[in-house]
Design an enzyme around this catalytic site. Structure first.
Site, mmCIF file in Angstrom:
data_model
loop_
_atom_site.group_PDB
_atom_site.id
_atom_site.type_symbol
_atom_site.label_atom_id
_atom_site.label_comp_id
_atom_site.label_asym_id
_atom_site.label_seq_id
_atom_site.Cartn_x
_atom_site.Cartn_y
_atom_site.Cartn_z
ATOM 1 N N TYR A 152 48.145 -49.676 39.952
ATOM 2 C CA TYR A 152 47.612 -49.724 41.187
ATOM 3 C C TYR A 152 47.813 -50.914 41.862
ATOM 4 C CZ TYR A 152 42.948 -49.167 44.076
ATOM 5 O OH TYR A 152 42.048 -49.412 45.003
ATOM 6 N N LYS A 156 49.640 -50.410 45.605
ATOM 7 C CA LYS A 156 48.702 -51.161 46.533
ATOM 8 C C LYS A 156 49.533 -52.211 47.472
ATOM 9 C CE LYS A 156 45.076 -48.551 46.813
ATOM 10 N NZ LYS A 156 44.790 -47.686 47.822
HETATM 11 N N1 CAA Z 1 39.374 -60.316 33.776
HETATM 12 C C1 CAA Z 1 39.830 -60.870 32.713
HETATM 13 N N2 CAA Z 1 39.547 -60.357 31.388
HETATM 14 C C2 CAA Z 1 39.178 -59.164 31.648
HETATM 15 C C3 CAA Z 1 38.981 -58.291 32.262
HETATM 16 C C4 CAA Z 1 39.125 -59.001 33.722
HETATM 17 N N3 CAA Z 1 38.786 -58.465 34.942
HETATM 18 N N4 CAA Z 1 38.596 -57.015 32.286
HETATM 19 C C5 CAA Z 1 38.751 -57.103 30.739
HETATM 20 N N5 CAA Z 1 38.823 -58.203 30.414
HETATM 21 C C6 CAA Z 1 39.052 -58.615 29.088
HETATM 22 C C7 CAA Z 1 37.842 -58.402 28.115
HETATM 23 O O1 CAA Z 1 36.731 -59.308 28.428
HETATM 24 C C8 CAA Z 1 38.464 -58.319 26.682
HETATM 25 O O2 CAA Z 1 38.518 -59.623 26.491
HETATM 26 P P1 CAA Z 1 38.462 -59.994 24.551
HETATM 27 O O3 CAA Z 1 39.484 -59.076 24.119
HETATM 28 O O4 CAA Z 1 38.665 -61.473 24.605
HETATM 29 O O5 CAA Z 1 37.049 -59.512 24.348
HETATM 30 C C9 CAA Z 1 39.842 -57.967 26.923
HETATM 31 O O6 CAA Z 1 40.014 -57.815 28.368
HETATM 32 C C10 CAA Z 1 39.755 -56.226 26.461
HETATM 33 O O7 CAA Z 1 39.131 -55.568 27.444
HETATM 34 P P2 CAA Z 1 38.309 -53.939 26.996
HETATM 35 O O8 CAA Z 1 37.929 -54.152 25.409
HETATM 36 O O9 CAA Z 1 37.647 -53.892 27.983
HETATM 37 O O10 CAA Z 1 39.851 -53.287 26.815
HETATM 38 P P3 CAA Z 1 39.906 -51.834 27.106
HETATM 39 O O11 CAA Z 1 41.180 -51.626 27.038
HETATM 40 O O12 CAA Z 1 38.719 -50.926 26.619
HETATM 41 O O13 CAA Z 1 39.690 -51.773 28.914
HETATM 42 C C11 CAA Z 1 40.124 -52.239 31.109
HETATM 43 C C12 CAA Z 1 40.484 -52.577 29.786
HETATM 44 C C13 CAA Z 1 40.444 -50.571 31.512
HETATM 45 C C14 CAA Z 1 40.868 -53.158 31.829
HETATM 46 C C15 CAA Z 1 38.564 -52.589 31.588
HETATM 47 O O14 CAA Z 1 38.132 -53.848 31.281
HETATM 48 C C16 CAA Z 1 38.353 -52.432 32.863
HETATM 49 O O15 CAA Z 1 38.145 -51.140 33.279
HETATM 50 N N6 CAA Z 1 38.182 -53.364 33.818
HETATM 51 C C17 CAA Z 1 38.136 -53.105 35.045
HETATM 52 C C18 CAA Z 1 39.354 -53.069 35.893
HETATM 53 C C19 CAA Z 1 39.106 -53.195 37.381
HETATM 54 O O16 CAA Z 1 38.815 -54.247 37.674
HETATM 55 N N7 CAA Z 1 39.300 -51.990 38.129
HETATM 56 C C20 CAA Z 1 38.968 -52.291 39.520
HETATM 57 C C21 CAA Z 1 38.685 -50.736 39.784
HETATM 58 S S1 CAA Z 1 37.953 -50.739 41.339
HETATM 59 C C22 CAA Z 1 39.034 -50.832 42.264
HETATM 60 O O17 CAA Z 1 40.313 -50.627 42.068
HETATM 61 C C23 CAA Z 1 38.757 -50.860 43.943
HETATM 62 C C24 CAA Z 1 39.681 -51.999 44.528
HETATM 63 O O18 CAA Z 1 40.806 -51.776 45.051
HETATM 64 C C25 CAA Z 1 38.936 -53.151 44.537
HETATM 65 P P1 NAP Z 2 36.693 -42.512 45.907
HETATM 66 O O1 NAP Z 2 35.248 -42.086 46.550
HETATM 67 O O2 NAP Z 2 37.129 -41.838 44.603
HETATM 68 O O3 NAP Z 2 37.362 -41.245 46.881
HETATM 69 C C1 NAP Z 2 38.904 -40.889 46.927
HETATM 70 C C2 NAP Z 2 39.352 -39.635 47.607
HETATM 71 O O4 NAP Z 2 40.598 -39.617 47.466
HETATM 72 C C3 NAP Z 2 38.622 -38.697 47.389
HETATM 73 O O5 NAP Z 2 37.896 -38.207 48.364
HETATM 74 C C4 NAP Z 2 39.603 -37.677 46.583
HETATM 75 O O6 NAP Z 2 39.530 -36.420 47.049
HETATM 76 C C5 NAP Z 2 41.030 -38.302 47.221
HETATM 77 N N1 NAP Z 2 42.050 -38.059 46.429
HETATM 78 C C6 NAP Z 2 42.403 -38.588 45.254
HETATM 79 N N2 NAP Z 2 43.592 -37.986 44.836
HETATM 80 C C7 NAP Z 2 43.792 -37.130 45.765
HETATM 81 C C8 NAP Z 2 45.118 -36.403 45.849
HETATM 82 N N3 NAP Z 2 46.154 -36.149 44.960
HETATM 83 N N4 NAP Z 2 45.111 -35.546 47.165
HETATM 84 C C9 NAP Z 2 44.365 -35.563 47.903
HETATM 85 N N5 NAP Z 2 43.156 -36.465 47.839
HETATM 86 C C10 NAP Z 2 43.095 -37.154 46.694
HETATM 87 O O7 NAP Z 2 37.441 -43.616 46.311
HETATM 88 P P2 NAP Z 2 36.812 -44.677 47.616
HETATM 89 O O8 NAP Z 2 36.284 -45.923 46.907
HETATM 90 O O9 NAP Z 2 36.317 -44.023 48.654
HETATM 91 O O10 NAP Z 2 38.231 -44.961 47.744
HETATM 92 C C11 NAP Z 2 39.114 -44.711 48.986
HETATM 93 C C12 NAP Z 2 40.562 -45.643 49.100
HETATM 94 O O11 NAP Z 2 40.220 -46.991 49.430
HETATM 95 C C13 NAP Z 2 41.501 -45.553 48.048
HETATM 96 O O12 NAP Z 2 42.812 -45.459 48.516
HETATM 97 C C14 NAP Z 2 40.998 -46.914 47.175
HETATM 98 O O13 NAP Z 2 42.223 -47.311 46.378
HETATM 99 C C15 NAP Z 2 40.932 -47.704 48.352
HETATM 100 N N6 NAP Z 2 39.967 -48.984 48.039
HETATM 101 C C16 NAP Z 2 38.658 -48.634 47.418
HETATM 102 C C17 NAP Z 2 37.898 -49.853 46.926
HETATM 103 C C18 NAP Z 2 36.722 -49.738 46.423
HETATM 104 O O14 NAP Z 2 36.115 -50.632 46.193
HETATM 105 N N7 NAP Z 2 35.745 -48.798 46.718
HETATM 106 C C19 NAP Z 2 38.512 -51.406 47.461
HETATM 107 C C20 NAP Z 2 39.745 -51.177 47.846
HETATM 108 C C21 NAP Z 2 40.349 -50.238 48.368
HETATM 109 P P3 NAP Z 2 39.004 -35.333 45.966
HETATM 110 O O15 NAP Z 2 37.447 -35.856 45.640
HETATM 111 O O16 NAP Z 2 38.974 -34.249 46.623
HETATM 112 O O17 NAP Z 2 40.017 -35.609 44.985
#
Ligand code: CAA
Ligand code: NAP
Length: 246
Positions: A152, A156
């Site tokens: 990701y 991005k």
């Molecule tokens: N920073 C530092 N350490 C982290 C961490 C983080 N953000 N997340 C997890 N860890 C650590 C855990 O504490 C754990 O440490 P220990 O082994 O010392 O206990 C280790 O990493 C392993 O973690 P998990 O057991 O959770 O491992 P997993 O394989 O089951 O999952 C993961 C790993 C998928 C990364 C999970 O931790 C996760 O989902 N983290 C969140 C990731 C994240 O922030 N995603 C953002 C989504 S929203 C988004 O993307 C929108 C946007 O643009 C802002």
């Molecule tokens: P969301 O609620 O999961 O919405 C994502 C949207 O993307 C859904 O409407 C989905 O449509 C569409 N989509 C996914 N795969 C697709 C594909 N192959 N073709 C067409 N449409 C597709 O997520 P969101 O939080 O609103 O995120 C929107 C955007 O903001 C994303 O690019 C994300 O990376 C970015 N963003 C989010 C955050 C946050 O904190 N939420 C932060 C920074 C950036 P369907 O449901 O129809 O599949």
């Protein structure tokens, strides 16, 4: 005639707020949903009940032919796209150790290839007409990296490289290209993060101590789309409660 704003992924958390804001400003709003989305009709009718006249088209933004066909249909049925918001995106979070090719490709194709797929069929028309706005929704995690998001963060960050290069090419044609990099916003994408990770690792990194609201990002999209923003191009605007300073 109203300008046409196309918001990909408009049925998601951020996308819906962007559609609502743009409609309130008088744009003809068009959105896309995944071809397999079975709730699209329900979403459209609920929006209609709230007074919004949105149009929606199935489109797999990760697929070039699907994107091309979708834009052709929109152009024929509604008109040329004036504002493109590349918003659709997905996460497939896992540590690099566990990351396989399938989850790498899915995220790169949906978040980055999609920007090419959707922009390619609209950009020349914008330049020929002398006005256009391309707004790419990236992420704070493309700016600073994030644990579990090599795929990701790469996609991005790549979006912003695209923004800067295309902005140079169309700067004299009345077309602006910008990136918005939101921090953590309260949508289902963020709600999928394990609660203990969100509470212990992420919220403490946000100086404002809270998640953002979709409407806060939508307001910024509206500004970038406006005539007032004509001198703003090639920028990456952070909107993240101060998290980029960590
Ligand atoms: N920073 C530092 N350490 C982290 C961490 C983080 N953000 N997340 C997890 N860890 C650590 C855990 O504490 C754990 O440490 P220990 O082994 O010392 O206990 C280790 O990493 C392993 O973690 P998990 O057991 O959770 O491992 P997993 O394989 O089951 O999952 C993961 C790993 C998928 C990364 C999970 O931790 C996760 O989902 N983290 C969140 C990731 C994240 O922030 N995603 C953002 C989504 S929203 C988004 O993307 C929108 C946007 O643009 C802002
Ligand atoms: P969301 O609620 O999961 O919405 C994502 C949207 O993307 C859904 O409407 C989905 O449509 C569409 N989509 C996914 N795969 C697709 C594909 N192959 N073709 C067409 N449409 C597709 O997520 P969101 O939080 O609103 O995120 C929107 C955007 O903001 C994303 O690019 C994300 O990376 C970015 N963003 C989010 C955050 C946050 O904190 N939420 C932060 C920074 C950036 P369907 O449901 O129809 O599949």
């Amino acid at each position: 005639m109203a300008r046409v704003a196309l918001v990909t992924g408009g049925m998601g958390g951020l996308g819906e707020a962007i559609c609502i804001k743009m409609a309130a400003l008088g744009y003809q709003v068009v959105t896309t949903h995944s071809p397999g989305n079975t709730k699209a009709a329900e979403w459209l009718s609920s929006m209609e009940q709230q007074g919004f006249n949105f149009r929606a088209y199935p489109c797999d933004v990760a697929d070039f032919d699907s994107a091309q066909a979708c834009i052709t249909k929109i152009t024929e049925e509604i008109g040329p796209v004036d504002v493109l918001v590349n918003n659709a995106g997905i996460t497939r979070d896992m540590t690099f150790k566990k990351m396989d090719k399938v989850n790498w490709d899915a995220v790169i194709r949906t978040n980055l290839d999609s920007v090419f797929n959707m922009t390619k069929p609209v950009c020349d028309g914008m330049a020929d007409r002398g006005w256009g706005r391309i707004i790419n929704i990236s992420s704070v995690n493309g700016q600073k990296g994030a644990f579990g998001q090599t795929n990701y963060s790469a996609a991005k960050a790549g979006m912003h490289g695209f923004t800067k290069a295309l902005a140079l090419e169309v700067a004299r044609k009345g077309v602006t290209v910008n990136t918005i990099s939101p921090g953590y916003i309260g949508t289902k994408m963020v709600m999928a993060i394990p609660k203990e990770v969100l509470d212990s690792k992420i919220i403490p990194q946000i100086p404002m101590g809270r998640l953002g609201k979709p409407e806060e990002v939508a307001g910024l999209v509206a500004y970038l789309a406006s005539d007032e923003a004509a001198f703003l191009t090639g920028a990456n605007i952070a909107i993240n409660g101060g998290q980029h300073m960590y």
